[in-house]
Design an enzyme around this catalytic site. Structure first.
Site, PDB file in Angstrom:
ATOM      1  N   HIS A 296       0.822  -1.214   0.000  1.00 56.48           N
ATOM      2  CA  HIS A 296       0.000   0.000   0.000  1.00 56.48           C
ATOM      3  C   HIS A 296       0.860   1.270   0.000  1.00 56.48           C
ATOM      4  CE1 HIS A 296      -3.003  -2.775   2.035  1.00 56.48           C
ATOM      5  NE2 HIS A 296      -3.672  -2.337   0.998  1.00 56.48           N
TER       6      HIS A 296
ATOM      7  N   HIS B 178     -12.483 -10.505   3.626  1.00 58.49           N
ATOM      8  CA  HIS B 178     -11.993  -9.337   2.885  1.00 58.49           C
ATOM      9  C   HIS B 178     -11.568  -9.785   1.490  1.00 58.49           C
ATOM     10  CE1 HIS B 178     -10.292  -5.541   1.999  1.00 58.49           C
ATOM     11  NE2 HIS B 178      -9.132  -5.639   2.616  1.00 58.49           N
TER      12      HIS B 178
ATOM     13  N   GLU C 280      -9.627  -8.059  -0.712  1.00 55.02           N
ATOM     14  CA  GLU C 280      -8.348  -7.562  -1.206  1.00 55.02           C
ATOM     15  C   GLU C 280      -7.417  -8.740  -1.534  1.00 55.02           C
ATOM     16  OE1 GLU C 280      -5.503  -3.748  -0.038  1.00 55.02           O
ATOM     17  OE2 GLU C 280      -6.853  -4.629   1.452  1.00 55.02           O
TER      18      GLU C 280
ATOM     19  N   ASP D 111      -4.404  -9.731  -1.212  1.00 52.07           N
ATOM     20  CA  ASP D 111      -3.521 -10.385  -0.244  1.00 52.07           C
ATOM     21  C   ASP D 111      -4.302 -11.300   0.691  1.00 52.07           C
ATOM     22  OD1 ASP D 111      -4.455  -7.744   0.651  1.00 52.07           O
ATOM     23  OD2 ASP D 111      -3.394  -8.160   2.509  1.00 52.07           O
TER      24      ASP D 111
ATOM     25  N   ASP E 277      -8.297  -7.019   8.975  1.00 48.24           N
ATOM     26  CA  ASP E 277      -7.197  -6.058   9.026  1.00 48.24           C
ATOM     27  C   ASP E 277      -7.127  -5.285  10.338  1.00 48.24           C
ATOM     28  OD1 ASP E 277      -5.708  -6.411   6.685  1.00 48.24           O
ATOM     29  OD2 ASP E 277      -7.192  -5.366   5.485  1.00 48.24           O
TER      30      ASP E 277
ATOM     31  N   TYR F  23       1.429  -0.212  11.629  1.00 50.05           N
ATOM     32  CA  TYR F  23       0.357  -0.676  10.750  1.00 50.05           C
ATOM     33  C   TYR F  23      -0.834   0.287  10.782  1.00 50.05           C
ATOM     34  CZ  TYR F  23      -2.923  -4.103   8.732  1.00 50.05           C
ATOM     35  OH  TYR F  23      -3.853  -4.756   7.945  1.00 50.05           O
TER      36      TYR F  23
ATOM     37  N   HIS G  46      -2.843 -10.206   9.387  1.00 52.83           N
ATOM     38  CA  HIS G  46      -1.396 -10.018   9.251  1.00 52.83           C
ATOM     39  C   HIS G  46      -0.785  -9.983  10.653  1.00 52.83           C
ATOM     40  CE1 HIS G  46      -1.939  -8.938   5.023  1.00 52.83           C
ATOM     41  NE2 HIS G  46      -2.873  -8.084   5.400  1.00 52.83           N
TER      42      HIS G  46
END
Length: 371
Positions: free
Chosen positions: A23, A77, A79, A81, A163, A191, A222
């Site tokens: 990002h 999610h 996204e 990743d 996240d 983060y 993560h």
């Protein structure tokens, strides 16, 4: 490699120790793409991993499954990743039903138009029963995408938090207890500052939604799984979401051409240090702008400096300011400073951007040629 978290719950994600940009955010020690497998009468997978790691991911699943099949997949999610391995997983486990929000359904179709799967749309209050376990769905739109949700495993008092509460660390630790509270907060702050800061209002709503839940384990998408330090991280999230800062903490961010702007940064450092402030100085030639943003999370004062080059500020400083403005820290005091030879536009440009961020501003500091 899979890891047992508690009875019936396994971490089956992967470590990406080599990724360095995420990002637009510098990740010097890599990250993890976390996924979790819950064994019950019906077997549930929570999230996927990045596409490049799909084969390793399938091996991790098989270590636990030993030939059994996945019945349900929770996609918190969309996204890439988080969802990139979906096509390969669905090829191997085509009978699995995918659960997610309505926006998740739209996103998965857009990203993986050729993938074959059945999808069930869920909303707040919906529950998936797998035998002795109940999965409760908690949509959390814009934390940090419209499709985002977290999932609560009620019987184990375990939150798959997506996240929220994540950290980018690819050094292989599984639990928060392995490196202690200070390291966990440092990585969580890094983060939060670089990914979640613009979404404080939505995060506060999530914190309110989970406030009545018993939390024994938090499994983010993560970083390490949080077991011991859940109260401390929740407290930090409330503080960060409310833009609480250290009243006597100063961050000085700058780049320099011939050294004069550096001298101004050093001058400001001395002046504020002598007044009892805690001052940190970031030179953008030596540090990525996301490093500076991480240090800005709890700084009340943010001073930004650049010489004038071609009637503008230096590109490194411009990049930092664009990044800062997008992340929208509030309740800050700013100051523009810099050196110039004949025109001096950089100082006013910095000043204007900091004003547009909503900062209360100190008088700019500018010097002609040398100090």
């Amino acid at each position: 490699m899979s890891n047992k978290i508690i009875d019936n719950v396994y971490s089956v994600g992967v470590v990406d120790k080599d990724v360095r940009m995420f990002h637009g955010y510098f990740t010097p020690i890599g990250t993890t793409y976390n996924s979790y497998l819950v064994i019950d009468e019906k077997i549930t997978l929570v999230d996927f991993v990045k596409a490049a790691f799909a084969d390793e991911f399938l091996q991790n699943l098989e270590e636990v499954l030993q030939g059994r099949m996945i019945d349900y997949i929770v996609c918190n999610h969309v996204e890439p990743d988080h969802s990139g391995a979906l096509p390969k997983v669905m090829e191997k486990y085509p009978q699995a039903m995918v659960y997610g929000t309505a926006n998740c359904a739209k996103g998965l179709k857009a990203y993986y138009p050729d993938a074959k799967y059945d999808f069930t749309t869920v909303k707040l209050g919906d529950v998936l029963n797998t035998g002795k376990y109940n999965f409760k769905f908690i949509p959390m739109p814009m934390v940090h995408w419209p499709d985002s949700m977290s999932t609560y495993l009620e019987e184990e008092e375990l939150l798959f938090s997506n996240d929220a509460f994540g950290q980018h660390t690819g050094t292989g630790e599984l639990l928060d207890t392995e490196n202690g509270l200070e390291k966990l907060i440092d990585r969580s702050a890094d983060y939060f500052a670089n990914i979640l800061l613009p979404f404080c209002g939505q995060i506060l709503k999530l914190l309110d939604q989970i406030s009545g839940l018993k939390l024994r384990i938090v499994c983010p998408s993560h970083g390490v799984i949080i077991t011991k330090y859940i109260p401390e991280i929740l407290q930090k999230y409330v503080s960060w979401c409310n833009n609480e800062t250290e009243e006597k903490r100063v961050l000085i961010v700058y780049d320099t051409m011939w050294g004069t702007t550096r001298k101004l940064a050093e001058k400001l450092n001395r002046e504020y240090s002598e007044k009892g402030f805690d001052v940190e100085v970031i030179n953008l030639t030596e540090h990525h702008y996301s490093d500076a943003m991480s240090r800005a999370l709890e700084a009340k004062y943010i001073f930004v400096g650049s010489p004038t080059l071609n009637n503008n500020m230096l590109p490194s400083v411009s990049a930092f300011l664009i990044y800062l403005k997008g992340l929208r820290p509030k309740k800050r005091i700013g100051k523009a400073f810099g050196a110039y030879g004949w025109s001096g536009e950089s100082i006013s440009q910095i000043n204007e951007i900091l004003i547009s961020c909503g900062f209360e501003m100190e008088e700019p500091l500018k010097v002609l040629w040398n100090i």
